[in-house]
Design a protein around this motif. Structure first.
Motif, PDB file in Angstrom:
ATOM      1  N   PRO A  44       4.590   1.034   6.046  1.00  0.00           N
ATOM      2  CA  PRO A  44       4.138   2.444   5.361  1.00  0.00           C
ATOM      3  C   PRO A  44       5.184   3.429   6.035  1.00  0.00           C
ATOM      4  CG  PRO A  44       2.346   1.163   6.472  1.00  0.00           C
ATOM      5  CD  PRO A  44       3.514   0.401   6.629  1.00  0.00           C
ATOM      6  N   PHE A  89      -1.954   5.250   1.544  1.00  0.00           N
ATOM      7  CA  PHE A  89      -2.951   5.191   2.404  1.00  0.00           C
ATOM      8  C   PHE A  89      -3.593   6.471   3.022  1.00  0.00           C
ATOM      9  CE2 PHE A  89      -3.380   0.688   2.578  1.00  0.00           C
ATOM     10  CZ  PHE A  89      -2.015  -0.160   2.451  1.00  0.00           C
ATOM     11  N   PHE A 104      -7.640   3.586   8.677  1.00  0.00           N
ATOM     12  CA  PHE A 104      -6.944   3.629   7.522  1.00  0.00           C
ATOM     13  C   PHE A 104      -7.882   3.317   6.553  1.00  0.00           C
ATOM     14  CE2 PHE A 104      -2.284   4.094   7.818  1.00  0.00           C
ATOM     15  CZ  PHE A 104      -2.051   3.573   9.238  1.00  0.00           C
ATOM     16  N   GLY A 105      -7.704   3.895   5.051  1.00  0.00           N
ATOM     17  CA  GLY A 105      -8.369   3.553   3.856  1.00  0.00           C
ATOM     18  C   GLY A 105      -7.876   2.271   3.501  1.00  0.00           C
ATOM     19  N   GLN A 106      -8.452   1.822   2.298  1.00  0.00           N
ATOM     20  CA  GLN A 106      -7.733   0.410   1.649  1.00  0.00           C
ATOM     21  C   GLN A 106      -6.662   0.740   0.986  1.00  0.00           C
ATOM     22  OE1 GLN A 106     -10.990   2.039   1.297  1.00  0.00           O
ATOM     23  NE2 GLN A 106     -12.293   0.715   0.555  1.00  0.00           N
ATOM     24  N   GLY A 107      -6.335   1.886   0.496  1.00  0.00           N
ATOM     25  CA  GLY A 107      -5.161   2.133  -0.065  1.00  0.00           C
ATOM     26  C   GLY A 107      -5.295   2.163  -1.835  1.00  0.00           C
TER      27      GLY A 107
ATOM     28  N   TYR B  33       1.808  -0.102  18.559  1.00  0.00           N
ATOM     29  CA  TYR B  33       0.543  -0.636  18.064  1.00  0.00           C
ATOM     30  C   TYR B  33       0.885  -1.860  17.082  1.00  0.00           C
ATOM     31  CZ  TYR B  33      -0.056   4.402  18.297  1.00  0.00           C
ATOM     32  OH  TYR B  33      -0.233   5.884  18.977  1.00  0.00           O
ATOM     33  N   TYR B  35      -0.926  -3.800  13.746  1.00  0.00           N
ATOM     34  CA  TYR B  35      -2.106  -3.865  12.846  1.00  0.00           C
ATOM     35  C   TYR B  35      -1.861  -4.990  11.856  1.00  0.00           C
ATOM     36  CZ  TYR B  35      -2.088   1.469  13.232  1.00  0.00           C
ATOM     37  OH  TYR B  35      -2.187   2.701  13.930  1.00  0.00           O
ATOM     38  N   GLN B  37      -2.882  -6.049   7.719  1.00  0.00           N
ATOM     39  CA  GLN B  37      -3.365  -5.824   6.297  1.00  0.00           C
ATOM     40  C   GLN B  37      -3.512  -6.887   5.600  1.00  0.00           C
ATOM     41  OE1 GLN B  37      -0.513  -3.730   3.891  1.00  0.00           O
ATOM     42  NE2 GLN B  37      -2.101  -3.091   2.489  1.00  0.00           N
ATOM     43  N   GLY B  42      -7.224  -1.887   3.980  1.00  0.00           N
ATOM     44  CA  GLY B  42      -6.280  -1.185   4.709  1.00  0.00           C
ATOM     45  C   GLY B  42      -5.983  -1.928   5.876  1.00  0.00           C
ATOM     46  N   LEU B  43      -5.052  -1.009   6.690  1.00  0.00           N
ATOM     47  CA  LEU B  43      -4.391  -1.628   7.929  1.00  0.00           C
ATOM     48  C   LEU B  43      -5.533  -1.476   9.271  1.00  0.00           C
ATOM     49  CD1 LEU B  43      -1.956  -0.607   6.468  1.00  0.00           C
ATOM     50  CD2 LEU B  43      -0.741  -0.669   8.608  1.00  0.00           C
ATOM     51  N   LEU B  45      -6.469  -2.034  13.219  1.00  0.00           N
ATOM     52  CA  LEU B  45      -5.579  -2.204  14.495  1.00  0.00           C
ATOM     53  C   LEU B  45      -6.075  -3.383  15.478  1.00  0.00           C
ATOM     54  CD1 LEU B  45      -3.672  -0.538  16.226  1.00  0.00           C
ATOM     55  CD2 LEU B  45      -5.794   0.533  17.315  1.00  0.00           C
ATOM     56  N   TYR B  48      -2.963  -2.060  20.888  1.00  0.00           N
ATOM     57  CA  TYR B  48      -2.130  -1.055  21.216  1.00  0.00           C
ATOM     58  C   TYR B  48      -1.726  -0.735  22.807  1.00  0.00           C
ATOM     59  CZ  TYR B  48      -5.850   2.095  22.775  1.00  0.00           C
ATOM     60  OH  TYR B  48      -7.082   2.541  23.710  1.00  0.00           O
ATOM     61  N   LYS B  57      -7.466  -3.209  23.516  1.00  0.00           N
ATOM     62  CA  LYS B  57      -7.752  -3.720  22.177  1.00  0.00           C
ATOM     63  C   LYS B  57      -8.075  -2.805  21.250  1.00  0.00           C
ATOM     64  CE  LYS B  57      -9.995  -7.547  24.594  1.00  0.00           C
ATOM     65  NZ  LYS B  57     -11.314  -8.264  24.768  1.00  0.00           N
ATOM     66  N   PHE B  90       2.030  -5.678  10.810  1.00  0.00           N
ATOM     67  CA  PHE B  90       2.816  -4.487  11.021  1.00  0.00           C
ATOM     68  C   PHE B  90       2.875  -3.827  12.593  1.00  0.00           C
ATOM     69  CE2 PHE B  90       4.047  -3.459   6.813  1.00  0.00           C
ATOM     70  CZ  PHE B  90       3.099  -4.107   6.144  1.00  0.00           C
ATOM     71  N   PHE B 106       6.631   2.738  11.275  1.00  0.00           N
ATOM     72  CA  PHE B 106       6.056   1.508  11.203  1.00  0.00           C
ATOM     73  C   PHE B 106       7.405   0.599  10.763  1.00  0.00           C
ATOM     74  CE2 PHE B 106       1.435   1.144  10.463  1.00  0.00           C
ATOM     75  CZ  PHE B 106       1.282   2.621  10.541  1.00  0.00           C
ATOM     76  N   GLY B 107       7.197  -0.637  11.377  1.00  0.00           N
ATOM     77  CA  GLY B 107       8.312  -1.709  10.998  1.00  0.00           C
ATOM     78  C   GLY B 107       8.072  -2.238   9.574  1.00  0.00           C
TER      79      GLY B 107
END
Lengths: 114, 115
Positions: A44, A89, A104-107, B33, B35, B37, B42-43, B45, B48, B57, B90, B106-107
Motif C-alpha cells: 500500500p 484502504f 484498516f478497513g477491508q478495502g 510494523y 501486517y 492481509q 484489511g491489513l 497488525l 510492531y 504485540k 507486509f 510499506f514494503g
C-alpha cells in the motif's frame, strides 16, 4: 469487531467521472484517518489523510470528507483515470492511545473504465 | 533510497516448518510494523516496534515472533507454520509514532502459502 468498515467491496466508474469510496468507523477515539492505495503485487502507498479537527482535505484530484457525527468518511476522485484502478484502504488511528497502530478497513476495488 | 524491502517475495512452507521473513528499511525510521492481509480483508497488525530492542504485540500475534536488534531490520519469525498463516505479509515503517501524522511506508509484501 470490525472498527473500520468499507462496505462496498468494489466500485466501477467510467473515466472522467467521479469515484466515491466510503468508509465507516465505530471507535470514537479515532482522531486521524488515512487512505492508502494498493496495486497488485505491491505494498500500500499513502494517498491522503485528514485530522478529526477538519471536515475536508484536498490534494489535487483527491478529496477526503469527514463526518464525525456519522462516523463516516469518503474519498472523492475527480476526474477518475484508468491509472486510479487499484484497491483503496481506509485506515484510522487514535494518535493519543495507539502509538502508530493503524486499523484498516477491508478495502474497495476501484475499476476505472476507459 | 530503496525504502522498505522484504524478502522473500514468495514462499511455500509445509505444516510445522519454520521460517523468517526479512524486512529492512533505509529511511532511519524508528517505528516498524508487520501486517498480514488475508483475501478480502484489511491489513491486521501482527507486531510492531518503536525502536531497536523494543517490540510489542499487535492484533494477531499468535504464532509469530519478532526481534529488533537494529534500527534498519525487523524480521518476523514463524514457528511451526500452520495453514491459517497462509497470507500476504507486509512490513512497514514510519518516522515517529504517538500523536504523529507521519504515514507508514510499506514494503512490497511476501506471499506465504502453508500446505
Amino acid at each position: 469487531d470490525q472498527q473500520v468498515k468499507q462496505n462496498s467491496p468494489s466500485l466501477s466508474v467510467q473515466e472522467g467521472r467521479i469515484s466515491i469510496l466510503n468508509c465507516d468507523y465505530t471507535n470514537s477515539m479515532f482522531d486521524y484517518f488515512l487512505w492508502y492505495k494498493k496495486y497488485p503485487a505491491e505494498g500500500p502507498t499513502f494517498l491522503i489523510s485528514i485530522s478529526s479537527i477538519k471536515d475536508k482535505n484536498e490534494d489535487g484530484r483527491f478529496t477526503v470528507f469527514l463526518n464525525k457525527s456519522a462516523k463516516h468518511l469518503s474519498l472523492h476522485i475527480v476526474p477518475s483515470q484508468p491509472g486510479d484502478s487499484a484497491v483503496y484502504f481506509c485506515a484510522a488511528i487514535s494518535r493519543v492511545t495507539s502509538y502508530g497502530k493503524l486499523t484498516f478497513g477491508q478495502g474497495t476495488i476501484l475499476t476505472v473504465h476507459p | 533510497n530503496a525504502g522498505v524491502t522484504q524478502t522473500p517475495k514468495f514462499r511455500i512452507l509445509k505444516i510445522g516448518q519454520s521460517m523468517t521473513l526479512q524486512c529492512t528499511q533505509d529511511m532511519n525510521h524508528n517505528y516498524m510494523y508487520w501486517y498480514r492481509q488475508d483475501p478480502g480483508m484489511g491489513l491486521k497488525l501482527i507486531y510492531y516496534s518503536v525502536g531497536a530492542g523494543i517490540t510489542d504485540k499487535g492484533e494477531v500475534p499468535n504464532g509469530y515472533n519478532v526481534s529488533r536488534s537494529t534500527t534498519e531490520d525487523f524480521p518476523l519469525r514463524l514457528e511451526l507454520a500452520a495453514p491459517s498463516q497462509t497470507s500476504v505479509y507486509f512490513c512497514a515503517s514510519s518516522y515517529s509514532g504517538p500523536a504523529s501524522t507521519d504515514t507508514q511506508y510499506f514494503g512490497p509484501g511476501t506471499r506465504l502459502t502453508v500446505l
